[in-house]
Scaffold this active site. Structure first.
Site, PDB file in Angstrom:
ATOM      1  N   ARG A 231       0.861  -1.178   0.000  1.00 46.60           N
ATOM      2  CA  ARG A 231       0.000   0.000   0.000  1.00 46.60           C
ATOM      3  C   ARG A 231       0.900   1.232   0.000  1.00 46.60           C
ATOM      4  O   ARG A 231       1.882   1.312   0.736  1.00 46.60           O
ATOM      5  CB  ARG A 231      -0.922   0.020   1.228  1.00 46.60           C
ATOM      6  CG  ARG A 231      -2.024  -1.028   1.201  1.00 46.60           C
ATOM      7  CD  ARG A 231      -3.060  -0.722   0.135  1.00 46.60           C
ATOM      8  NE  ARG A 231      -4.185  -1.648   0.145  1.00 46.60           N
ATOM      9  CZ  ARG A 231      -4.282  -2.727  -0.625  1.00 46.60           C
ATOM     10  NH1 ARG A 231      -3.285  -3.013  -1.455  1.00 46.60           N
ATOM     11  NH2 ARG A 231      -5.337  -3.502  -0.577  1.00 46.60           N
ATOM     12  N   GLU A 260      -3.361   7.130  -5.160  1.00 45.81           N
ATOM     13  CA  GLU A 260      -3.212   6.218  -6.284  1.00 45.81           C
ATOM     14  C   GLU A 260      -4.315   6.478  -7.299  1.00 45.81           C
ATOM     15  O   GLU A 260      -5.491   6.353  -6.956  1.00 45.81           O
ATOM     16  CB  GLU A 260      -3.295   4.781  -5.776  1.00 45.81           C
ATOM     17  CG  GLU A 260      -2.912   3.741  -6.808  1.00 45.81           C
ATOM     18  CD  GLU A 260      -2.855   2.346  -6.200  1.00 45.81           C
ATOM     19  OE1 GLU A 260      -2.057   2.130  -5.270  1.00 45.81           O
ATOM     20  OE2 GLU A 260      -3.640   1.506  -6.651  1.00 45.81           O
ATOM     21  N   HIS A 279      -0.550  -0.589 -10.144  1.00 46.70           N
ATOM     22  CA  HIS A 279      -1.179  -1.582  -9.264  1.00 46.70           C
ATOM     23  C   HIS A 279      -1.532  -2.858 -10.033  1.00 46.70           C
ATOM     24  O   HIS A 279      -2.680  -3.299 -10.051  1.00 46.70           O
ATOM     25  CB  HIS A 279      -2.441  -0.994  -8.618  1.00 46.70           C
ATOM     26  CG  HIS A 279      -2.778  -1.635  -7.307  1.00 46.70           C
ATOM     27  ND1 HIS A 279      -3.292  -0.938  -6.245  1.00 46.70           N
ATOM     28  CD2 HIS A 279      -2.682  -2.930  -6.881  1.00 46.70           C
ATOM     29  CE1 HIS A 279      -3.509  -1.763  -5.224  1.00 46.70           C
ATOM     30  NE2 HIS A 279      -3.138  -2.978  -5.595  1.00 46.70           N
TER      31      HIS A 279
END
Length: 321
Positions: A231, A260, A279
């Site tokens: 994360r 993000e 991601h």
């Protein structure tokens, strides 16, 4: 036969559950599947709820609409964004495929570690920027190097397993871990100061937000690489940008950021010692089918009255990334 419904993003439905649909239909009566939204009235008799990315929150409204619900099968990872105190109070079993999703993350991380120790990221970015072959820089290589893992959860342990056949020393910092085969547990300061690569696998909790700050980043050894597939907010991003700017010898391979994606104009897009990916470490495309199969296996156990292998409790769910 128990009635079932699917509530998830239509964009991932075929990938996640397509390979398992024939089997699912032998075990349940499917009341609803994407792409259309489910009618709340159709939830009244649902006993099995299949979900994944794009899941609704398991709040009081949903629970009231599905009073006969017996099990929730979540073919993805962390469930913190969808669970509520009202859900946990019902005592309904909740299965997550987080261990299945950890597999592609570990595979991706191993590839990044290998490329980092070879200097492949730096070479490729420099060659593109210069539009000419880049000068090779001395790198440690895979054999004899030291790799650090920040946390030994499901992904961290899988990465350690994948590194075992190689001649690398694996260190880890995890205040909750006692021991793990082939891994030497150390303090977080030693991890950052002595490893050629540090790979972050820490869940985002109040205690871990900003855990990796300037002091740790600036202590990294000459030419080290930081990898983050966990994360983004575990790392103090402002400190990371400052240290990477001041120390061009360091490199960061970031699959996650905070926020993000990064805000437009973020230095992360232009720093020459950063590799950004959007991601993608977790399950993509056909990899997602394995997550569907995992939760369908759990459904078979549930229907047979056997113990579940991937059910979460409120406490264990809170520790997932």
């Amino acid at each position: 036969m128990r009635k079932a419904a699917f509530v998830l993003s239509p964009a991932v439905f075929d990938d996640v559950y397509g390979p398992s649909m024939a089997r699912i239909r032998t075990m349940t009566e499917v009341m609803h599947e994407p792409p259309g939204p489910i009618d709340p009235a159709d939830m009244a008799d649902v006993r099995v709820l299949f979900s994944s990315w794009g899941a609704p929150v398991l709040d009081q409204t949903l629970l009231d609409a599905a009073p006969r619900l017996e099990i929730v099968l979540y073919a993805a990872g962390s469930v913190r964004a969808i669970t509520t105190p009202e859900f946990w109070a019902r005592g309904i079993p909740l299965v997550s495929a987080y261990q299945g999703n950890a597999v592609p993350v570990a595979d991706f991380t191993l590839a990044q570690i290998t490329l980092a120790l070879k200097g492949a990221f730096q070479y490729a970015l420099r060659a593109r920027a210069d539009r000419a072959p880049a000068t090779l820089v001395e790198r440690p290589g895979l054999y004899g190097s030291r790799v650090g893992l920040l946390s030994l959860g499901a992904v961290g342990r899988m990465v350690a397993d994948r590194l075992r056949p190689f001649n690398v020393e694996v260190l880890a910092h995890d205040p909750y871990a006692r021991s793990y085969p082939g891994v030497r547990l150390v303090g977080i300061e030693e991890l950052f100061a002595t490893c050629d690569v540090v790979s972050v696998h820490t869940p985002l909790l109040p205690a871990t937000r900003g855990l990796v700050g300037r002091e740790l980043l600036d202590s990294m050894k000459l030419g080290a690489t930081l990898i983050n597939t966990a994360r983004g907010a575990v790392i103090d991003e402002h400190a990371l940008v400052d240290v990477l700017t001041e120390r061009p010898d360091l490199f960061a391979a970031l699959d996650v950021t905070d926020p993000e994606p990064p805000e437009p104009g973020s230095p992360l897009f232009t720093l020459p010692n950063v590799m950004l990916t959007p991601h993608i470490a977790g399950a993509l495309g056909g990899e997602r089918g394995a997550l569907g199969e995992l939760v369908v296996d759990e459904l078979a156990r549930f229907l047979a009255g056997e113990p579940l292998r991937h059910a979460l409790t409120e406490r264990s769910a809170a520790l997932l990334a």
